[in-house]
Design a protein around this motif. Sequence first.
Motif, PDB file in Angstrom:
ATOM      1  N   SER A 147       0.819  -1.210   0.000  1.00 27.85           N
ATOM      2  CA  SER A 147       0.000   0.000   0.000  1.00 27.85           C
ATOM      3  C   SER A 147       0.848   1.253   0.000  1.00 27.85           C
ATOM      4  CB  SER A 147      -0.922   0.012   1.222  1.00 27.85           C
ATOM      5  OG  SER A 147      -0.161  -0.043   2.419  1.00 27.85           O
ATOM      6  N   SER A 148       2.091   1.123   0.491  1.00 27.28           N
ATOM      7  CA  SER A 148       2.977   2.285   0.532  1.00 27.28           C
ATOM      8  C   SER A 148       3.617   2.582  -0.807  1.00 27.28           C
ATOM      9  CB  SER A 148       4.078   2.057   1.578  1.00 27.28           C
ATOM     10  OG  SER A 148       4.833   0.921   1.242  1.00 27.28           O
ATOM     11  N   SER A 149       3.503   1.629  -1.746  1.00 30.41           N
ATOM     12  CA  SER A 149       4.137   1.826  -3.039  1.00 30.41           C
ATOM     13  C   SER A 149       3.376   2.858  -3.852  1.00 30.41           C
ATOM     14  CB  SER A 149       4.195   0.507  -3.810  1.00 30.41           C
ATOM     15  OG  SER A 149       4.671   0.717  -5.112  1.00 30.41           O
TER      16      SER A 149
ATOM     17  N   GLY B 175      16.937  -6.016  -5.969  1.00 36.13           N
ATOM     18  CA  GLY B 175      16.279  -4.764  -6.308  1.00 36.13           C
ATOM     19  C   GLY B 175      16.669  -4.262  -7.682  1.00 36.13           C
ATOM     20  N   SER B 176      17.907  -4.485  -8.087  1.00 35.88           N
ATOM     21  CA  SER B 176      18.368  -4.002  -9.390  1.00 35.88           C
ATOM     22  C   SER B 176      17.696  -4.727 -10.541  1.00 35.88           C
ATOM     23  CB  SER B 176      19.890  -4.145  -9.502  1.00 35.88           C
ATOM     24  OG  SER B 176      20.265  -5.499  -9.697  1.00 35.88           O
ATOM     25  N   THR B 177      17.103  -5.908 -10.301  1.00 33.04           N
ATOM     26  CA  THR B 177      16.435  -6.646 -11.378  1.00 33.04           C
ATOM     27  C   THR B 177      15.022  -6.143 -11.630  1.00 33.04           C
ATOM     28  OG1 THR B 177      15.500  -8.395  -9.950  1.00 33.04           O
ATOM     29  CG2 THR B 177      17.756  -8.705 -10.767  1.00 33.04           C
ATOM     30  N   PHE B 178      14.496  -5.277 -10.747  1.00 33.46           N
ATOM     31  CA  PHE B 178      13.137  -4.754 -10.913  1.00 33.46           C
ATOM     32  C   PHE B 178      13.165  -3.482 -11.763  1.00 33.46           C
ATOM     33  CE2 PHE B 178      11.652  -6.511  -6.504  1.00 33.46           C
ATOM     34  CZ  PHE B 178      11.858  -7.803  -6.964  1.00 33.46           C
ATOM     35  N   GLU B 179      13.819  -3.528 -12.911  1.00 33.51           N
ATOM     36  CA  GLU B 179      14.126  -2.304 -13.645  1.00 33.51           C
ATOM     37  C   GLU B 179      12.920  -1.634 -14.280  1.00 33.51           C
ATOM     38  OE1 GLU B 179      17.500  -2.198 -16.176  1.00 33.51           O
ATOM     39  OE2 GLU B 179      18.685  -3.479 -14.892  1.00 33.51           O
ATOM     40  N   GLY B 180      11.832  -2.341 -14.431  1.00 39.51           N
ATOM     41  CA  GLY B 180      10.654  -1.710 -15.001  1.00 39.51           C
ATOM     42  C   GLY B 180       9.817  -0.966 -13.985  1.00 39.51           C
ATOM     43  N   ALA B 181      10.230  -0.958 -12.729  1.00 39.50           N
ATOM     44  CA  ALA B 181       9.438  -0.352 -11.655  1.00 39.50           C
ATOM     45  C   ALA B 181      10.316   0.554 -10.813  1.00 39.50           C
ATOM     46  CB  ALA B 181       8.813  -1.450 -10.803  1.00 39.50           C
ATOM     47  N   PRO B 182      10.704   1.725 -11.333  1.00 36.01           N
ATOM     48  CA  PRO B 182      11.677   2.555 -10.620  1.00 36.01           C
ATOM     49  C   PRO B 182      11.187   3.056  -9.270  1.00 36.01           C
ATOM     50  CG  PRO B 182      10.756   3.739 -12.495  1.00 36.01           C
ATOM     51  CD  PRO B 182      10.322   2.318 -12.631  1.00 36.01           C
ATOM     52  N   ARG B 183       9.883   3.300  -9.113  1.00 36.61           N
ATOM     53  CA  ARG B 183       9.422   3.803  -7.821  1.00 36.61           C
ATOM     54  C   ARG B 183       9.480   2.708  -6.751  1.00 36.61           C
ATOM     55  NH1 ARG B 183       4.092   7.013  -9.969  1.00 36.61           N
ATOM     56  NH2 ARG B 183       5.086   7.798 -11.856  1.00 36.61           N
ATOM     57  N   GLU B 184       9.209   1.487  -7.159  1.00 36.85           N
ATOM     58  CA  GLU B 184       9.385   0.371  -6.222  1.00 36.85           C
ATOM     59  C   GLU B 184      10.866   0.196  -5.905  1.00 36.85           C
ATOM     60  OE1 GLU B 184       8.593  -2.948  -3.768  1.00 36.85           O
ATOM     61  OE2 GLU B 184       7.347  -1.292  -4.470  1.00 36.85           O
ATOM     62  N   GLN B 185      11.718   0.329  -6.899  1.00 33.34           N
ATOM     63  CA  GLN B 185      13.153   0.261  -6.660  1.00 33.34           C
ATOM     64  C   GLN B 185      13.602   1.344  -5.696  1.00 33.34           C
ATOM     65  OE1 GLN B 185      14.621   0.336 -10.841  1.00 33.34           O
ATOM     66  NE2 GLN B 185      15.692  -1.531 -10.275  1.00 33.34           N
ATOM     67  N   GLN B 186      13.065   2.551  -5.864  1.00 35.40           N
ATOM     68  CA  GLN B 186      13.450   3.646  -4.975  1.00 35.40           C
ATOM     69  C   GLN B 186      13.054   3.337  -3.546  1.00 35.40           C
ATOM     70  OE1 GLN B 186      15.303   6.257  -5.690  1.00 35.40           O
ATOM     71  NE2 GLN B 186      15.177   7.093  -3.611  1.00 35.40           N
TER      72      GLN B 186
ATOM     73  N   TYR C  34      17.087   9.393  -8.311  1.00 29.36           N
ATOM     74  CA  TYR C  34      15.880   9.162  -9.107  1.00 29.36           C
ATOM     75  C   TYR C  34      15.043  10.430  -9.185  1.00 29.36           C
ATOM     76  CZ  TYR C  34      11.321   7.402 -10.521  1.00 29.36           C
ATOM     77  OH  TYR C  34      10.125   7.203 -11.169  1.00 29.36           O
ATOM     78  N   SER C  35      14.529  10.716 -10.393  1.00 26.47           N
ATOM     79  CA  SER C  35      13.690  11.881 -10.598  1.00 26.47           C
ATOM     80  C   SER C  35      12.711  11.602 -11.726  1.00 26.47           C
ATOM     81  CB  SER C  35      14.549  13.107 -10.947  1.00 26.47           C
ATOM     82  OG  SER C  35      13.752  14.245 -11.164  1.00 26.47           O
ATOM     83  N   ASP C  36      11.441  11.961 -11.526  1.00 28.91           N
ATOM     84  CA  ASP C  36      10.483  11.918 -12.615  1.00 28.91           C
ATOM     85  C   ASP C  36       9.479  13.048 -12.453  1.00 28.91           C
ATOM     86  OD1 ASP C  36       8.512  11.183 -10.797  1.00 28.91           O
ATOM     87  OD2 ASP C  36       8.466   9.083 -11.399  1.00 28.91           O
ATOM     88  N   ALA C  37       8.642  13.241 -13.462  1.00 28.49           N
ATOM     89  CA  ALA C  37       7.735  14.384 -13.481  1.00 28.49           C
ATOM     90  C   ALA C  37       6.636  14.266 -12.429  1.00 28.49           C
ATOM     91  CB  ALA C  37       7.105  14.516 -14.866  1.00 28.49           C
ATOM     92  N   VAL C  38       6.340  13.046 -11.988  1.00 27.61           N
ATOM     93  CA  VAL C  38       5.249  12.830 -11.039  1.00 27.61           C
ATOM     94  C   VAL C  38       5.724  12.996  -9.604  1.00 27.61           C
ATOM     95  CG1 VAL C  38       3.558  11.170 -10.186  1.00 27.61           C
ATOM     96  CG2 VAL C  38       4.032  11.322 -12.640  1.00 27.61           C
ATOM     97  N   SER C  39       6.769  12.273  -9.248  1.00 25.72           N
ATOM     98  CA  SER C  39       7.223  12.252  -7.853  1.00 25.72           C
ATOM     99  C   SER C  39       8.336  13.242  -7.557  1.00 25.72           C
ATOM    100  CB  SER C  39       7.676  10.842  -7.476  1.00 25.72           C
ATOM    101  OG  SER C  39       8.682  10.380  -8.351  1.00 25.72           O
ATOM    102  N   GLY C  40       8.867  13.915  -8.575  1.00 26.49           N
ATOM    103  CA  GLY C  40       9.952  14.859  -8.357  1.00 26.49           C
ATOM    104  C   GLY C  40      11.280  14.160  -8.161  1.00 26.49           C
ATOM    105  N   THR C  41      12.200  14.829  -7.460  1.00 23.87           N
ATOM    106  CA  THR C  41      13.533  14.288  -7.231  1.00 23.87           C
ATOM    107  C   THR C  41      13.623  13.706  -5.829  1.00 23.87           C
ATOM    108  OG1 THR C  41      14.492  15.926  -8.731  1.00 23.87           O
ATOM    109  CG2 THR C  41      16.003  14.824  -7.218  1.00 23.87           C
ATOM    110  N   ALA C  42      14.127  12.485  -5.726  1.00 27.45           N
ATOM    111  CA  ALA C  42      14.212  11.799  -4.439  1.00 27.45           C
ATOM    112  C   ALA C  42      15.313  12.403  -3.571  1.00 27.45           C
ATOM    113  CB  ALA C  42      14.475  10.309  -4.659  1.00 27.45           C
TER     114      ALA C  42
END
Length: 284
Positions: free
Chosen positions: A11-13, A234-245, A122-130
């Motif tokens: 739920s936190s993802s 964690g590095s193998t989950f490359e299609g899910a950067p927010r989960e990786q973060q 990590y940075s994207d337009a939705v979540s900004g810069t971590a």
Amino acid sequence: MALLQLIPSHSSSSLTHQPLINPKAANPSLLNPKLKPFSKSSSRSQSRRFHRLNSLQCSASSFPEKHHSNPPKPDDVAELPLFPLPLVLFPGAILPLQIFEFRYRIMMHTLLHTDLRFGVIYSDAVSGTADVGCVGEIVKHERLVDDRFFLICKGQERFRVTNIVRTKPYLVAEVNWLEDRPSGDEDLEGLANEVESYMKDVIRLSNRLNGKPEKEAQDLRRNLFPTPFSFFVGSTFEGAPREQQALLELEDTAARLKREKETLRNTLNYLSAASAVKDVFPSS
């Protein structure tokens, strides 16, 4: 390593979809023009020129328990140039980059005359810069006549941004270093073995659904201790950067392994159902 599909259930993802876990399917350059990873679309001359760079592959053996003989301590404060990207770098992982934007070419010129280390964040337009990122150390580089750079970087220590020093010509920040806290009485070896088992099953079913031989995956841990193994997973989950973060920011190896275990278990359940459907309806 290409897993078929990540099914996070936390739920936190911040994930709102079911992304592919496939390094070839994730194309960060579409999200951020500062980044152009190596790809098959590169010219043949570039491919030949950088054949020796591409000989470095991201594998479990790239994740040593210690990255330096004298690693920085958590209380240490340092200034670090930052490179915001739409991807997550983990300690020990290998990251190929093409640098062509002017301000980051300036940064590379500076780094190549200093300590070769910068912060990938990590940075994207939705979540900004971590706030939490990972140091990338340049292990191989090539400078072209037009002043672009091809780099091979390796993930080192994690850090947390505490203060922005300047923003031009590129970001520089003060950072503190992050280390996992002791996990108490948790059976880290047992957790790591369970995660490895789920990974093997996911790979096997993924291969089956993709029409590949269902060959048993070999030893994925390669004698890694639980903490670097958790980063490798964690590095193998490359299609899910927010989960990786979210995994990168955890400061507890047991918590990271448990989260990865749950994600892989959910993915395995999904693949098992898809495999059953395929058996009943082969044409679908």
